[in-house]
Write a protein that holds these residues in place. Structure first.
Motif, short mmCIF file in Angstrom:
data_model
loop_
_atom_site.label_atom_id
_atom_site.label_comp_id
_atom_site.label_asym_id
_atom_site.label_seq_id
_atom_site.Cartn_x
_atom_site.Cartn_y
_atom_site.Cartn_z
N GLN A 62 12.39 64.44 -40.09
CA GLN A 62 12.70 63.02 -39.33
C GLN A 62 13.94 62.78 -39.58
O GLN A 62 14.53 62.74 -38.19
CB GLN A 62 12.79 61.71 -40.29
N GLU A 63 14.86 63.72 -39.98
CA GLU A 63 16.32 63.50 -39.58
C GLU A 63 16.64 64.00 -38.12
O GLU A 63 17.71 64.13 -37.55
CB GLU A 63 17.41 64.32 -40.61
N ILE A 64 16.17 65.12 -37.76
CA ILE A 64 15.86 66.15 -36.72
C ILE A 64 15.47 65.17 -36.04
O ILE A 64 15.45 65.78 -34.84
CB ILE A 64 14.65 66.74 -37.36
N ILE A 65 14.12 64.60 -36.11
CA ILE A 65 13.88 63.96 -34.93
C ILE A 65 15.21 62.64 -34.26
O ILE A 65 14.87 62.15 -33.49
CB ILE A 65 12.40 62.94 -34.72
N GLU A 66 15.31 61.98 -35.74
CA GLU A 66 16.32 61.13 -35.11
C GLU A 66 17.52 61.52 -34.55
O GLU A 66 18.84 60.81 -33.09
CB GLU A 66 16.67 60.42 -36.37
N ALA A 67 17.86 63.44 -34.92
CA ALA A 67 19.08 63.45 -34.23
C ALA A 67 18.85 63.73 -32.96
O ALA A 67 19.68 63.56 -31.60
CB ALA A 67 19.69 64.60 -35.28
N SER A 68 17.85 64.44 -32.42
CA SER A 68 17.57 64.79 -31.06
C SER A 68 17.58 63.46 -30.13
O SER A 68 17.45 63.75 -29.15
CB SER A 68 16.10 65.57 -31.60
N LEU A 69 16.69 62.72 -30.69
CA LEU A 69 17.23 61.51 -30.14
C LEU A 69 18.49 60.93 -29.51
O LEU A 69 18.76 60.00 -28.82
CB LEU A 69 16.05 59.98 -31.19
N ALA A 70 18.61 60.59 -30.64
CA ALA A 70 20.64 60.75 -30.74
C ALA A 70 21.25 61.57 -29.15
O ALA A 70 21.97 61.10 -28.77
CB ALA A 70 21.67 61.20 -31.34
N MET B 76 16.06 71.70 -24.75
CA MET B 76 15.91 71.92 -26.16
C MET B 76 15.61 71.08 -27.30
O MET B 76 14.88 71.01 -28.02
CB MET B 76 17.32 73.06 -27.02
N ALA B 77 16.53 69.79 -26.78
CA ALA B 77 16.15 68.51 -28.04
C ALA B 77 14.87 67.73 -28.11
O ALA B 77 14.28 67.68 -28.47
CB ALA B 77 17.35 67.38 -28.03
N PRO B 78 14.11 68.07 -26.34
CA PRO B 78 12.83 67.41 -26.89
C PRO B 78 11.91 68.45 -26.91
O PRO B 78 10.58 67.77 -27.90
CB PRO B 78 12.88 66.88 -25.32
N ALA C 268 9.02 68.93 -34.47
CA ALA C 268 9.05 68.19 -36.22
C ALA C 268 8.10 67.36 -36.13
O ALA C 268 7.55 66.58 -37.45
CB ALA C 268 10.12 67.39 -36.11
N GLU C 269 8.02 67.00 -34.63
CA GLU C 269 6.79 65.25 -35.22
C GLU C 269 5.76 65.96 -35.15
O GLU C 269 5.08 64.82 -36.13
CB GLU C 269 7.32 64.01 -33.49
N ALA C 270 5.20 66.84 -34.50
CA ALA C 270 4.51 67.60 -35.29
C ALA C 270 3.93 68.23 -35.82
O ALA C 270 2.56 67.71 -36.58
CB ALA C 270 3.92 68.51 -33.83
N LEU C 271 4.99 68.82 -36.78
CA LEU C 271 4.68 68.81 -38.18
C LEU C 271 4.58 67.76 -39.37
O LEU C 271 3.54 67.82 -39.64
CB LEU C 271 5.52 70.17 -38.16
N LEU C 272 4.95 66.70 -38.79
CA LEU C 272 5.05 65.30 -39.35
C LEU C 272 3.24 64.98 -39.32
O LEU C 272 3.45 64.80 -40.46
CB LEU C 272 5.66 64.35 -39.64
N GLY C 273 2.66 65.34 -38.22
CA GLY C 273 1.72 65.05 -37.90
C GLY C 273 0.32 64.74 -38.53
O GLY C 273 -0.60 65.57 -38.78
N GLU C 274 1.10 66.86 -39.44
CA GLU C 274 -0.23 67.25 -39.44
C GLU C 274 -0.39 66.83 -41.27
O GLU C 274 -1.87 67.20 -41.59
CB GLU C 274 0.49 68.47 -40.04
N GLY C 275 0.40 65.90 -41.27
CA GLY C 275 0.10 65.41 -43.43
C GLY C 275 0.49 66.32 -44.36
O GLY C 275 -0.22 66.28 -45.47
N LEU C 276 1.37 66.97 -44.36
CA LEU C 276 1.29 67.89 -45.02
C LEU C 276 2.31 67.56 -46.45
O LEU C 276 2.90 67.03 -46.19
CB LEU C 276 1.55 69.21 -44.71
N GLU D 230 17.06 58.90 -23.56
CA GLU D 230 15.67 58.80 -22.40
C GLU D 230 14.48 59.17 -23.13
O GLU D 230 13.68 59.16 -22.57
CB GLU D 230 15.98 59.94 -21.57
N GLU D 231 14.66 59.82 -24.25
CA GLU D 231 13.02 60.42 -25.18
C GLU D 231 12.52 59.28 -26.11
O GLU D 231 11.31 59.61 -26.28
CB GLU D 231 13.60 61.85 -25.19
N LYS D 232 12.87 58.60 -26.30
CA LYS D 232 12.41 57.46 -27.10
C LYS D 232 11.64 56.91 -26.84
O LYS D 232 10.28 56.95 -27.36
CB LYS D 232 13.58 55.92 -27.15
N GLY D 233 10.55 57.22 -25.89
CA GLY D 233 9.44 56.55 -24.78
C GLY D 233 9.18 55.72 -23.90
O GLY D 233 8.21 56.05 -23.05
#
Length: 64
Positions: A49-57, A1-3, A9-17, A61-64
């Motif tokens: 951004q905190e959600i993204i960082e927590a999901s990577l923690a 679920m984390a990925p 969250a990345e997509a929402l940030l990418g919207e530039g709202l 392996e999802e870092k890219g």
């Protein structure tokens, strides 16, 4: 679920709202029970951004 959460969250940030648009989305559209602590300098973009960082923690392996 984390990925999936991270991608969303990345997509929402990418919207530039703007912060007000994010606030409206979270509080009025999604009826979020959470509000960033503005007095402490928190923002909705920062929360995402905190959600993204927590999901990577959780799944490094999802870092890219």
């Amino acid at each position: 679920m984390a990925p999936k959460i991270r991608r969303d969250a990345e997509a929402l940030l990418g919207e530039g709202l703007a912060e007000g648009e994010l606030e409206d989305l979270f509080e009025n559209t999604w009826k979020s029970g959470y509000e960033p602590d503005v007095d402490e300098g928190e923002t909705w973009a920062g929360v995402l951004q905190e959600i993204i960082e927590a999901s990577l923690a959780i799944d490094p392996e999802e870092k890219g």
